[in-house]
Scaffold this active site. Sequence first.
Site, PDB file in Angstrom:
ATOM      1  N   ASN A  64       7.756 -10.609   8.633  1.00  0.00           N
ATOM      2  CA  ASN A  64       7.042  -9.869   7.596  1.00  0.00           C
ATOM      3  C   ASN A  64       6.640  -8.522   8.168  1.00  0.00           C
ATOM      4  O   ASN A  64       6.267  -8.424   9.342  1.00  0.00           O
ATOM      5  CB  ASN A  64       5.761 -10.600   7.172  1.00  0.00           C
ATOM      6  CG  ASN A  64       6.038 -11.853   6.385  1.00  0.00           C
ATOM      7  OD1 ASN A  64       7.168 -12.118   5.997  1.00  0.00           O
ATOM      8  ND2 ASN A  64       5.000 -12.634   6.135  1.00  0.00           N
ATOM      9  N   GLY A  65       6.644  -7.493   7.337  1.00  0.00           N
ATOM     10  CA  GLY A  65       6.185  -6.191   7.794  1.00  0.00           C
ATOM     11  C   GLY A  65       7.279  -5.153   7.744  1.00  0.00           C
ATOM     12  O   GLY A  65       8.363  -5.363   7.184  1.00  0.00           O
TER      13      GLY A  65
ATOM     14  N   TRP B  26      10.303 -10.108   0.171  1.00  0.00           N
ATOM     15  CA  TRP B  26      10.113  -9.085  -0.849  1.00  0.00           C
ATOM     16  C   TRP B  26      10.777  -7.824  -0.315  1.00  0.00           C
ATOM     17  O   TRP B  26      10.369  -7.279   0.700  1.00  0.00           O
ATOM     18  CB  TRP B  26       8.627  -8.853  -1.108  1.00  0.00           C
ATOM     19  CG  TRP B  26       8.307  -8.022  -2.311  1.00  0.00           C
ATOM     20  CD1 TRP B  26       8.269  -8.420  -3.612  1.00  0.00           C
ATOM     21  CD2 TRP B  26       7.943  -6.633  -2.324  1.00  0.00           C
ATOM     22  NE1 TRP B  26       7.911  -7.375  -4.426  1.00  0.00           N
ATOM     23  CE2 TRP B  26       7.710  -6.272  -3.667  1.00  0.00           C
ATOM     24  CE3 TRP B  26       7.804  -5.662  -1.335  1.00  0.00           C
ATOM     25  CZ2 TRP B  26       7.337  -4.979  -4.038  1.00  0.00           C
ATOM     26  CZ3 TRP B  26       7.438  -4.374  -1.709  1.00  0.00           C
ATOM     27  CH2 TRP B  26       7.199  -4.043  -3.054  1.00  0.00           C
TER      28      TRP B  26
ATOM     29  N   GLU C  15      -8.552  -1.058 -15.808  1.00  0.00           N
ATOM     30  CA  GLU C  15      -8.160  -2.410 -15.398  1.00  0.00           C
ATOM     31  C   GLU C  15      -7.363  -3.094 -16.510  1.00  0.00           C
ATOM     32  O   GLU C  15      -6.374  -3.797 -16.228  1.00  0.00           O
ATOM     33  CB  GLU C  15      -9.403  -3.224 -15.043  1.00  0.00           C
ATOM     34  CG  GLU C  15      -9.145  -4.688 -14.742  1.00  0.00           C
ATOM     35  CD  GLU C  15      -8.225  -4.926 -13.555  1.00  0.00           C
ATOM     36  OE1 GLU C  15      -7.768  -6.081 -13.409  1.00  0.00           O
ATOM     37  OE2 GLU C  15      -7.951  -3.981 -12.782  1.00  0.00           O
TER      38      GLU C  15
ATOM     39  N   CYS D  83       6.084 -11.184   1.042  1.00  0.00           N
ATOM     40  CA  CYS D  83       6.754 -11.901   2.123  1.00  0.00           C
ATOM     41  C   CYS D  83       5.897 -13.032   2.697  1.00  0.00           C
ATOM     42  O   CYS D  83       4.730 -12.848   2.993  1.00  0.00           O
ATOM     43  CB  CYS D  83       7.156 -10.968   3.246  1.00  0.00           C
ATOM     44  SG  CYS D  83       8.381  -9.744   2.796  1.00  0.00           S
TER      45      CYS D  83
ATOM     46  N   LYS E 236      -3.554  -4.668 -16.156  1.00  0.00           N
ATOM     47  CA  LYS E 236      -3.195  -6.053 -16.467  1.00  0.00           C
ATOM     48  C   LYS E 236      -2.000  -6.106 -17.412  1.00  0.00           C
ATOM     49  O   LYS E 236      -1.079  -6.895 -17.232  1.00  0.00           O
ATOM     50  CB  LYS E 236      -4.388  -6.783 -17.106  1.00  0.00           C
ATOM     51  CG  LYS E 236      -5.480  -7.170 -16.134  1.00  0.00           C
ATOM     52  CD  LYS E 236      -5.091  -8.318 -15.252  1.00  0.00           C
ATOM     53  CE  LYS E 236      -5.138  -8.105 -13.795  1.00  0.00           C
ATOM     54  NZ  LYS E 236      -5.316  -6.928 -13.099  1.00  0.00           N
TER      55      LYS E 236
ATOM     56  N   LYS F 222       1.525 -10.375  -4.495  1.00  0.00           N
ATOM     57  CA  LYS F 222       0.103 -10.682  -4.604  1.00  0.00           C
ATOM     58  C   LYS F 222      -0.693 -10.004  -3.502  1.00  0.00           C
ATOM     59  O   LYS F 222      -1.732  -9.407  -3.739  1.00  0.00           O
ATOM     60  CB  LYS F 222      -0.104 -12.200  -4.538  1.00  0.00           C
ATOM     61  CG  LYS F 222      -1.558 -12.646  -4.611  1.00  0.00           C
ATOM     62  CD  LYS F 222      -2.186 -12.287  -5.928  1.00  0.00           C
ATOM     63  CE  LYS F 222      -3.583 -12.841  -6.077  1.00  0.00           C
ATOM     64  NZ  LYS F 222      -4.220 -12.404  -7.330  1.00  0.00           N
TER      65      LYS F 222
ATOM     66  N   HIS G 100      -6.996  16.407 -24.015  1.00  0.00           N
ATOM     67  CA  HIS G 100      -6.462  17.245 -22.946  1.00  0.00           C
ATOM     68  C   HIS G 100      -5.051  16.809 -22.565  1.00  0.00           C
ATOM     69  O   HIS G 100      -4.707  16.712 -21.381  1.00  0.00           O
ATOM     70  CB  HIS G 100      -7.391  17.221 -21.734  1.00  0.00           C
ATOM     71  CG  HIS G 100      -8.751  17.776 -22.021  1.00  0.00           C
ATOM     72  ND1 HIS G 100      -9.012  19.130 -22.057  1.00  0.00           N
ATOM     73  CD2 HIS G 100      -9.922  17.163 -22.345  1.00  0.00           C
ATOM     74  CE1 HIS G 100     -10.287  19.323 -22.359  1.00  0.00           C
ATOM     75  NE2 HIS G 100     -10.858  18.142 -22.542  1.00  0.00           N
TER      76      HIS G 100
END
Length: 600
Positions: A99-100, A73, A477, A2, A481, A595, A500
């Site tokens: 926003n929020g 968003w 990581e 947002c 990605k 983001k 396992h």
Amino acid sequence: MCGIVGYIGQNDTKEILLNGLEKLEYRGYDSAGIATLNNYGLHLFKAKGRIATLREKVDTTVASSIGIGHTRWATHGEPSEENAHPHQSSSGRFTLVHNGVIENYYELRDDYLSDVNLISETDTEVIIQLMEVLYNQYQDVAEAFRQTVALLKGSYAIALIDAEDQDTIYVAKNKSPLLIGLGEGFNVIASDAMATLKETNRYLEIHDKEVVLVNRNYVEIQKLDGIAVEREPYIAEIDAADIEKGTYAHFMLKEIDEQPFVMRKIIKAYQNQQGNIKLDASVEKAMLEADRIYIVAAGTSYHAGLIGKQMIERLANIPVEVHIASEFSYNMPLLSAKPLFIFISQSGETADSRAVLVRIKELGHSALTITNVPGSTLSREADYTLHLYAGPEIAVASTKAYTAQIAVLTILAVGTAKAKGMTLDFDPLQELAIVSSVMESLTDQKDTFQQIAIDLFTETRNAFFIGRGVDYFVAQEASLKLKEISYIQAEGFAGGELKHGTIALIEEGTPVIAIATQENVNYSIRGNVQEVAARGAKTCIFSMEGLHQDNDAFVLPQVHELLTPLVSVIPMQLLAYYAALHRDCDVDKPRNLAKSVTVE
């Protein structure tokens, strides 16, 4: 997540708002809208989808010098024009962007709005309808706004305009980021300074539970009781040129290529005239006094924290725990007697991390923030800050901020070790310089990684990354990605954990990418590769020079063993990029992702 932009001044506001919203596209959104006000009334334009769709709907003949805009968003209600911001009160007098997340919006709706017909599914509409109800009670817009804000529980950044007043934008915040940009004869509002850098680089920060009256000629900050607050502006240290793609097709590829230069900026920033690591004395003191370090982070920053733990424990001999921010607030572990908290965040606005910061400050503990944005909330509210010097990161998938975080954590570990009088057997700044050169050589081999990505991922729906020791953290990581931008189901596992349960998922042609940069586990990880190959996996090994074997897919140039995560991740980033590219995915703005996660 947002974005908010607002403008009040002398110029036509439409293009300023739309340009600002375009600068915030990287944060993630699914709808957008603007509201402008002039002598003929309020003009509202909203659209589901991209800013480009909104642009087509905006009436270019409407001129105005005051307006607010928003990228949404979805949290409450699906992406739609009805749920998009700005929202209006029933009479149309008040218009608001937010926003929020308002945690008590059900209670507010039931207590104050039983006679109001709500047209959206959002918590935001409750705010604007409540504003109108309270205005009818107080007959004073500023007082009604303060009373409205006082009733809200949760996170919010709000900008509101009154159809009967072209001279004021009403602003408030709690937990969500919002700034006031200062100009001559105009002022702007932005949830991210990058949205309005074209207009100004002078900003006022707003503290939680403050309201602000923004006029084109002045800005008045108030507490909720109406008492005025004085605050000096600061200069946003962002180069507007850094947020442009230039000749690159995508921000992500540009940011991958920038990593060698970021390493060199970090070396320069943390080096004294004698060529040694330079840390602020207060940071050194805090590290030396701590009996345990608690790293708190989320997503990619969490993965950097796992590597940071190894750096600090091995080099500075201080025990470290790494915690997921969203879990820590609700499940705080038993703390040591003298803890130091390290918060890692690219944006410095991560809501879950800030919730932990507020909690531990209440307990009287010290905090250090490692961030890419020095003026961010986590930076302002922590006791100490280490800057990443990575420059703006626009692509949702973090690349250069991740390697910058690892480099700064390394410098923190080395600086602490030297402050303790410990002797190291390597020159960390020289080794980081070598890393930067290796990074550059890797980014120059894009064709190689593109072909590997095509071979591995063209027809697969899932993939596995494996490693041992620090390579396991890089595997985590790497899988993040790949999944976040190509939508391939990917997981990162410790090589020894395959037996396992996970090995049951290996089928004919399943891609398994192994990272092998650590001498002490080199043969062990290769044994894991043989296990999955025997079950039909399509295997691919990225190894370090000196540990490599003939059939490895790619051999990384040698760097110091502690610093291998900084170079082994580069091919992983490029594999994800090319996998997404060849699957026709939106590389910079993957679906459903934001983001900067500014709500819990």
